[in-house]
Design a protein around this motif. Structure first.
Motif, PDB file in Angstrom:
ATOM      1  N   ARG A 226       0.775  -0.966  -0.146  1.00  0.00           N
ATOM      2  CA  ARG A 226       0.196  -0.351  -0.068  1.00  0.00           C
ATOM      3  C   ARG A 226       0.748   1.166  -0.313  1.00  0.00           C
ATOM      4  N   VAL A 227       1.997   1.099   0.500  1.00  0.00           N
ATOM      5  CA  VAL A 227       2.909   2.682   0.607  1.00  0.00           C
ATOM      6  C   VAL A 227       3.673   2.810  -0.675  1.00  0.00           C
ATOM      7  N   VAL A 228       3.621   1.869  -1.440  1.00  0.00           N
ATOM      8  CA  VAL A 228       3.890   1.529  -2.320  1.00  0.00           C
ATOM      9  C   VAL A 228       3.211   2.163  -3.454  1.00  0.00           C
ATOM     10  N   LEU A 229       2.630   1.529  -3.051  1.00  0.00           N
ATOM     11  CA  LEU A 229       1.480   2.286  -5.070  1.00  0.00           C
ATOM     12  C   LEU A 229       1.006   3.545  -4.182  1.00  0.00           C
ATOM     13  N   SER A 230       1.019   4.252  -2.923  1.00  0.00           N
ATOM     14  CA  SER A 230       0.489   5.895  -2.502  1.00  0.00           C
ATOM     15  C   SER A 230       1.229   6.332  -2.958  1.00  0.00           C
TER      16      SER A 230
ATOM     17  N   VAL B  74      -6.056   5.234 -14.758  1.00  0.00           N
ATOM     18  CA  VAL B  74      -4.554   4.107 -14.148  1.00  0.00           C
ATOM     19  C   VAL B  74      -4.851   4.319 -12.868  1.00  0.00           C
ATOM     20  N   PHE B  75      -4.712   6.041 -12.646  1.00  0.00           N
ATOM     21  CA  PHE B  75      -4.958   6.185 -11.519  1.00  0.00           C
ATOM     22  C   PHE B  75      -6.061   5.606  -9.930  1.00  0.00           C
ATOM     23  N   THR B  76      -7.050   5.421 -10.628  1.00  0.00           N
ATOM     24  CA  THR B  76      -8.283   4.874  -9.760  1.00  0.00           C
ATOM     25  C   THR B  76      -8.091   4.081  -9.315  1.00  0.00           C
ATOM     26  N   VAL B  77      -7.941   3.020 -10.102  1.00  0.00           N
ATOM     27  CA  VAL B  77      -7.407   2.374  -9.970  1.00  0.00           C
ATOM     28  C   VAL B  77      -6.261   1.746  -9.308  1.00  0.00           C
ATOM     29  N   ILE B  78      -5.604   2.456  -9.324  1.00  0.00           N
ATOM     30  CA  ILE B  78      -3.900   2.371  -8.200  1.00  0.00           C
ATOM     31  C   ILE B  78      -4.756   2.946  -6.604  1.00  0.00           C
ATOM     32  N   TYR B  79      -5.663   3.692  -7.196  1.00  0.00           N
ATOM     33  CA  TYR B  79      -6.121   3.997  -5.559  1.00  0.00           C
ATOM     34  C   TYR B  79      -6.931   3.726  -4.651  1.00  0.00           C
ATOM     35  N   LEU B  80      -8.415   2.759  -5.976  1.00  0.00           N
ATOM     36  CA  LEU B  80      -8.698   1.188  -5.142  1.00  0.00           C
ATOM     37  C   LEU B  80      -8.227   0.396  -4.349  1.00  0.00           C
ATOM     38  N   LEU B  81      -6.968   0.193  -5.364  1.00  0.00           N
ATOM     39  CA  LEU B  81      -5.902  -0.999  -4.529  1.00  0.00           C
ATOM     40  C   LEU B  81      -5.408  -0.466  -3.454  1.00  0.00           C
TER      41      LEU B  81
ATOM     42  N   GLY C 236      -6.709   1.361  -0.908  1.00  0.00           N
ATOM     43  CA  GLY C 236      -8.148   0.567  -0.093  1.00  0.00           C
ATOM     44  C   GLY C 236      -8.296  -0.282  -0.293  1.00  0.00           C
ATOM     45  N   LEU C 237      -8.242  -1.360  -1.370  1.00  0.00           N
ATOM     46  CA  LEU C 237      -8.486  -2.534  -0.745  1.00  0.00           C
ATOM     47  C   LEU C 237      -7.255  -3.226   0.277  1.00  0.00           C
ATOM     48  N   THR C 238      -6.269  -3.370  -0.206  1.00  0.00           N
ATOM     49  CA  THR C 238      -5.029  -3.786   0.520  1.00  0.00           C
ATOM     50  C   THR C 238      -4.785  -3.313   2.181  1.00  0.00           C
ATOM     51  N   ASP C 239      -5.858  -1.632   1.982  1.00  0.00           N
ATOM     52  CA  ASP C 239      -5.761  -0.981   3.813  1.00  0.00           C
ATOM     53  C   ASP C 239      -7.247  -2.292   4.694  1.00  0.00           C
TER      54      ASP C 239
ATOM     55  N   ILE D 264      -6.195 -10.568   7.051  1.00  0.00           N
ATOM     56  CA  ILE D 264      -5.427 -11.434   7.054  1.00  0.00           C
ATOM     57  C   ILE D 264      -5.152 -11.105   8.101  1.00  0.00           C
ATOM     58  N   ALA D 265      -4.334 -10.181   8.528  1.00  0.00           N
ATOM     59  CA  ALA D 265      -3.762 -10.864  10.045  1.00  0.00           C
ATOM     60  C   ALA D 265      -4.533 -11.044  10.883  1.00  0.00           C
ATOM     61  N   ARG D 266      -6.004 -11.124  10.332  1.00  0.00           N
ATOM     62  CA  ARG D 266      -7.263 -11.572  11.860  1.00  0.00           C
ATOM     63  C   ARG D 266      -7.290 -12.208  12.180  1.00  0.00           C
ATOM     64  N   LYS D 267      -7.184 -13.460  10.438  1.00  0.00           N
ATOM     65  CA  LYS D 267      -7.606 -14.873  10.803  1.00  0.00           C
ATOM     66  C   LYS D 267      -6.449 -15.820  10.248  1.00  0.00           C
ATOM     67  N   THR D 268      -5.322 -15.308  10.531  1.00  0.00           N
ATOM     68  CA  THR D 268      -4.404 -16.209  10.700  1.00  0.00           C
ATOM     69  C   THR D 268      -3.580 -15.584  11.598  1.00  0.00           C
ATOM     70  N   GLY D 269      -4.040 -15.240  12.379  1.00  0.00           N
ATOM     71  CA  GLY D 269      -4.163 -15.152  13.470  1.00  0.00           C
ATOM     72  C   GLY D 269      -2.055 -14.311  14.415  1.00  0.00           C
TER      73      GLY D 269
END
Length: 180
Positions: free
Chosen positions: A12-16, A28-35, A37-40, A46-51
């Motif tokens: 997410r940092v790299v995408l930002s 392209v901006f919109t797709v990366i921006y939405l990515l 949000g999705l990674t956030d 993922i952290a909660r599901k995998t403990g």
């Protein structure tokens, strides 16, 4: 799988950072921006599901949120153009409140803390949606609404930092104590 959530957060940092040079390429901006949000969303799930939740992961998430916020602020300045002087006061108020919270956490708790209250999470969602809306409409009202919500969540976070001797990074609200 142990580090999947943290890797996603770093992604997410790299995408930002890619958003600024791609600001004039709407699709392209919109797709990366939405990515971003999705990674956030996914890193926490993922952290909660995998403990694999960790203090490091929470801090990385906060840092990634801060980077995305700085990028959004930079883009807002670039998009606002001549209207920037009208929009500066509410933005400065929020920045001062957030910096004050960092000072409070540093002085009172001897470390920089970002509390993940419901209000802070809601502010993040509103800011995320508002940035896209502002990109397309350039409406100053959007900035004022986001800043009002952000100021209130900053005040709540400050109160948590001032009143809680050992603040839980995932405290829901000043009005709700997490069960230990």
């Amino acid at each position: 799988m142990k580090y999947a959530a943290n890797i996603l957060t770093l992604f997410r940092v790299v995408l930002s950072f890619l958003l600024v040079p791609l600001r004039d390429h709407c699709a392209v901006f919109t797709v990366i921006y939405l990515l971003c949000g999705l990674t956030d969303i996914l890193d926490g799930v993922i952290a909660r599901k995998t403990g694999t939740q960790s203090t490091l992961g929470a801090r990385l998430d906060s840092a990634a949120d801060l980077v995305l916020f700085a990028v959004i602020l930079t883009l807002g300045v670039l998009w606002a153009g001549n209207r920037l002087t009208i929009l500066l006061p509410p933005i400065i108020v929020v920045i001062v409140l957030r910096l004050l919270n960092l000072v409070i956490s540093g002085v009172r708790h001897k470390k920089l803390l970002f509390i993940h209250t419901v209000a802070n999470k809601a502010t993040g969602v509103i800011l995320f949606i508002a940035a896209l809306a502002f990109m397309f409409t350039h409406s100053s009202v959007i900035v004022w609404v986001v800043c009002a919500v952000a100021a209130l969540s900053s005040i709540e976070e400050g109160l948590v930092l001032l009143t809680d001797n050992h603040p839980d990074l995932n405290r829901k609200s000043i009005f709700i104590r997490n069960r230990q």
